[in-house]
Write a protein that holds these residues in place. Structure first.
Motif, mmCIF file in Angstrom:
data_model
loop_
_atom_site.group_PDB
_atom_site.id
_atom_site.type_symbol
_atom_site.label_atom_id
_atom_site.label_comp_id
_atom_site.label_asym_id
_atom_site.label_seq_id
_atom_site.Cartn_x
_atom_site.Cartn_y
_atom_site.Cartn_z
ATOM 1 N N ARG A 318 -19.537 54.721 4.965
ATOM 2 C CA ARG A 318 -18.237 54.428 4.363
ATOM 3 C C ARG A 318 -17.709 53.090 4.847
ATOM 4 O O ARG A 318 -17.134 52.298 4.085
ATOM 5 C CB ARG A 318 -17.258 55.556 4.699
ATOM 6 C CG ARG A 318 -17.724 56.928 4.203
ATOM 7 C CD ARG A 318 -16.907 58.057 4.783
ATOM 8 N NE ARG A 318 -17.048 58.138 6.244
ATOM 9 C CZ ARG A 318 -16.419 59.032 7.008
ATOM 10 N NH1 ARG A 318 -15.597 59.910 6.438
ATOM 11 N NH2 ARG A 318 -16.607 59.058 8.303
ATOM 12 N N ALA A 319 -17.901 52.807 6.146
ATOM 13 C CA ALA A 319 -17.479 51.521 6.697
ATOM 14 C C ALA A 319 -18.297 50.387 6.093
ATOM 15 O O ALA A 319 -17.757 49.312 5.769
ATOM 16 C CB ALA A 319 -17.615 51.535 8.214
ATOM 17 N N ARG A 320 -19.588 50.613 5.935
ATOM 18 C CA ARG A 320 -20.470 49.581 5.396
ATOM 19 C C ARG A 320 -20.001 49.144 3.998
ATOM 20 O O ARG A 320 -19.937 47.951 3.692
ATOM 21 C CB ARG A 320 -21.906 50.106 5.349
ATOM 22 C CG ARG A 320 -22.933 49.093 4.901
ATOM 23 C CD ARG A 320 -24.348 49.601 5.131
ATOM 24 N NE ARG A 320 -24.633 50.830 4.417
ATOM 25 C CZ ARG A 320 -24.896 51.991 4.992
ATOM 26 N NH1 ARG A 320 -24.889 52.105 6.303
ATOM 27 N NH2 ARG A 320 -25.168 53.066 4.260
ATOM 28 N N VAL A 321 -19.646 50.115 3.160
ATOM 29 C CA VAL A 321 -19.196 49.808 1.803
ATOM 30 C C VAL A 321 -17.860 49.067 1.828
ATOM 31 O O VAL A 321 -17.680 48.052 1.132
ATOM 32 C CB VAL A 321 -19.074 51.108 0.975
ATOM 33 C CG1 VAL A 321 -18.362 50.839 -0.345
ATOM 34 C CG2 VAL A 321 -20.439 51.707 0.722
ATOM 35 N N LEU A 322 -16.911 49.539 2.626
ATOM 36 C CA LEU A 322 -15.588 48.916 2.658
ATOM 37 C C LEU A 322 -15.630 47.514 3.239
ATOM 38 O O LEU A 322 -14.944 46.605 2.751
ATOM 39 C CB LEU A 322 -14.617 49.802 3.452
ATOM 40 C CG LEU A 322 -14.265 51.139 2.801
ATOM 41 C CD1 LEU A 322 -13.305 51.931 3.688
ATOM 42 C CD2 LEU A 322 -13.662 50.932 1.416
ATOM 43 N N PHE A 323 -16.428 47.300 4.267
ATOM 44 C CA PHE A 323 -16.550 45.955 4.833
ATOM 45 C C PHE A 323 -17.095 44.983 3.784
ATOM 46 O O PHE A 323 -16.651 43.835 3.684
ATOM 47 C CB PHE A 323 -17.452 45.962 6.067
ATOM 48 C CG PHE A 323 -16.789 46.485 7.303
ATOM 49 C CD1 PHE A 323 -15.459 46.206 7.585
ATOM 50 C CD2 PHE A 323 -17.500 47.255 8.211
ATOM 51 C CE1 PHE A 323 -14.845 46.681 8.732
ATOM 52 C CE2 PHE A 323 -16.902 47.743 9.361
ATOM 53 C CZ PHE A 323 -15.572 47.457 9.621
ATOM 54 N N ALA A 324 -18.082 45.425 3.005
ATOM 55 C CA ALA A 324 -18.653 44.560 1.964
ATOM 56 C C ALA A 324 -17.600 44.195 0.922
ATOM 57 O O ALA A 324 -17.524 43.036 0.476
ATOM 58 C CB ALA A 324 -19.846 45.257 1.305
ATOM 59 N N LEU A 325 -16.765 45.157 0.542
ATOM 60 C CA LEU A 325 -15.708 44.883 -0.432
ATOM 61 C C LEU A 325 -14.617 43.998 0.161
ATOM 62 O O LEU A 325 -14.055 43.142 -0.536
ATOM 63 C CB LEU A 325 -15.100 46.199 -0.932
ATOM 64 C CG LEU A 325 -16.005 47.095 -1.776
ATOM 65 C CD1 LEU A 325 -15.291 48.394 -2.127
ATOM 66 C CD2 LEU A 325 -16.431 46.374 -3.052
ATOM 67 N N LEU A 326 -14.310 44.180 1.428
ATOM 68 C CA LEU A 326 -13.275 43.372 2.078
ATOM 69 C C LEU A 326 -13.695 41.909 2.209
ATOM 70 O O LEU A 326 -12.843 41.030 2.356
ATOM 71 C CB LEU A 326 -12.949 43.968 3.451
ATOM 72 C CG LEU A 326 -12.121 45.255 3.415
ATOM 73 C CD1 LEU A 326 -12.211 45.997 4.744
ATOM 74 C CD2 LEU A 326 -10.661 44.959 3.063
ATOM 75 N N GLU A 327 -14.997 41.653 2.159
ATOM 76 C CA GLU A 327 -15.479 40.272 2.163
ATOM 77 C C GLU A 327 -14.938 39.502 0.958
ATOM 78 O O GLU A 327 -14.809 38.271 1.002
ATOM 79 C CB GLU A 327 -17.014 40.252 2.142
ATOM 80 C CG GLU A 327 -17.679 40.753 3.405
ATOM 81 C CD GLU A 327 -17.831 39.640 4.438
ATOM 82 O OE1 GLU A 327 -17.280 38.552 4.219
ATOM 83 O OE2 GLU A 327 -18.502 39.896 5.463
ATOM 84 N N GLU A 328 -14.622 40.216 -0.114
ATOM 85 C CA GLU A 328 -14.128 39.590 -1.339
ATOM 86 C C GLU A 328 -12.613 39.452 -1.352
ATOM 87 O O GLU A 328 -12.034 39.017 -2.349
ATOM 88 C CB GLU A 328 -14.579 40.410 -2.558
ATOM 89 C CG GLU A 328 -16.086 40.678 -2.615
ATOM 90 C CD GLU A 328 -16.886 39.390 -2.660
ATOM 91 O OE1 GLU A 328 -16.459 38.469 -3.372
ATOM 92 O OE2 GLU A 328 -17.923 39.319 -1.958
#
Length: 418
Positions: A318-328
């Protein structure tokens, strides 16, 4: 971490009580205790005394007991509950067999919830609440002290909404689903908006944003929030979910079952953990480095929030997905850098990976939200999962969630006190 179940035994093989007890490493009486708890099924011997047990079930239970106790003898201390809702593997998890991270990134929270409840996808579904329910919940929440935390506000809103629903005791699947589709938007609508001019409308994530942030809802951070809601819908038998199933086992209505879950998430090791991670990220931002902040946490004997998860040996998916989205999200860059600094600094003494609480903290700290916002996101999201588990439990034998106590007090009978 959840492992795969062992291979199936011969489907027609039956075990006697003695054989089942030997395989499980327990007394025969304990075998029947497993039956009373819903962990085993039994069949009476025709024209005789005693029962037989499915070998596949017994072997699977023995395997689970060995796994849960670290490979030692089966103790029966762990409660095992059959569920079709969520399966957790070593580095990912699934909603009804579908990869949860893919589902949450491609579909709205409401669509994920519908999938969890029914196993069917309803594109562009939205949840709306009756005005009477919203009005009752708002009046109750507005009467609370200003410092009241989110879990208390949501619990009071759920109780008020229940009092306004004369059909709450109808536990049929259709009625419970109707409750779910109105309760979740009621909970959101009962929270005080950050803007006096805020108007409810649109997807649930957009309505929730107006309760969490003073800033307008830009597309990228709003997508992160919607995805976070979908990722947090369920996570197998977490403490709050178990409380919900216990309530549902006693045939408490859906509002009461959700209230049981809301009571549990207030613990710092569950729903409130994201608030601790938010404060940590904020302090690192203020200090400019994680090193002095981590040093002070360790000096005080506190565990570092936002790191590690007992079910995942690596990074929380869940963290992996959110961190990737927060990059944007450009405004999230400083908090994202602070989170990475926290992980890198703590890695020098403990190889712990980021969990979803740290990712939520980056979202809340970078989008003008309070430290308690992550707890609100968690509670609103998980309500859908709680309903899914309550629905399953309503289909089981009533009051099966009744483990046996292991009495360790004075041996009776004791004399009456003076």
């Amino acid at each position: 971490m959840r492992d795969q179940e062992p291979g199936p035994a011969h489907p027609e093989r039956r075990l006697s009580t003695k054989e089942a007890a030997e395989l499980l490493g327990v007394k025969p009486e304990t075998v029947y205790a497993y039956v009373s708890r819903g962990q085993l099924s039994s069949r009476r011997v025709p024209n005789g005394r005693g029962s037989t047990f499915d070998a596949k079930e017994v072997e699977a239970l023995a395997w689970r007991n060995r796994r849960e106790s670290g490979g030692g003898p089966a103790s029966g201390a762990e409660l095992s509950v059959r569920t079709r809702v969520t399966f957790i593997d070593k580095d990912r998890y699934y909603y009804r067999g579908v990869d949860a991270t893919e589902l949450a990134t491609r579909h709205s929270y409401e669509e994920v919830a519908e999938w969890l409840w029914t196993g069917r996808m309803r594109p562009k579904v939205t949840f709306t609440a009756p005005e009477a329910s919203v009005e009752a919940a708002r009046r109750a929440v507005d009467a609370l002290p200003e410092h009241t935390g989110p879990a208390d506000r949501l619990r009071v809103a759920a109780i008020a909404a229940a009092a306004a629903d004369p059909l709450r005791y109808d536990l049929s699947e259709g009625s419970v689903l109707g409750t779910a589709r109105t309760l979740i938007p009621t909970l959101v609508a009962a929270l005080p908006p950050k803007h006096r001019t805020h108007r409810d409308g649109g997807a649930l994530a957009q309505r929730l944003w107006g309760r969490l942030s003073w800033r307008p809802a830009a597309e990228a951070p709003l997508h992160v929030l919607d995805t976070a809601l979908g990722l947090l819908v369920d996570h197998d038998l977490a403490a709050s979910t178990l409380a919900v199933r216990v309530a549902a086992s006693a045939r408490a209505h859906a509002y009461a079952a959700v209230s049981a879950g809301l009571g549990v998430i207030e613990g710092p090791l569950h729903g409130a953990a994201s608030g601790l991670a938010h404060r940590l990220v904020q302090e690192v931002l203020d200090q400019g480095s994680a090193a002095p902040v981590i040093a002070e946490e360790l000096r005080a004997g506190r565990r570092i929030p936002g790191l590690g998860h007992r079910l995942y040996p690596g990074e929380d998916p869940r963290a992996r997905v959110l961190f990737a989205l927060l990059e944007e999200v450009p405004e999230a860059a400083p908090a994202l850098a602070a989170a990475r600094d926290i992980v890198a600094t703590t890695a020098r003494y403990s190889p712990l990976h980021a969990n979803v609480d740290l990712a939520l903290a980056v979202l809340t700290a970078s989008c003008g939200m309070e430290a308690t916002a992550g707890e609100t996101v968690f509670a609103v999201a998980r309500t859908a999962g709680w309903i899914a588990h309550a629905l399953e439990e309503y289909g089981e034998r009533p009051l099966r969630m009744r483990p046996s106590g292991h009495y360790v007090g004075p041996k009776p009978p004791q004399p009456l006190p003076e």
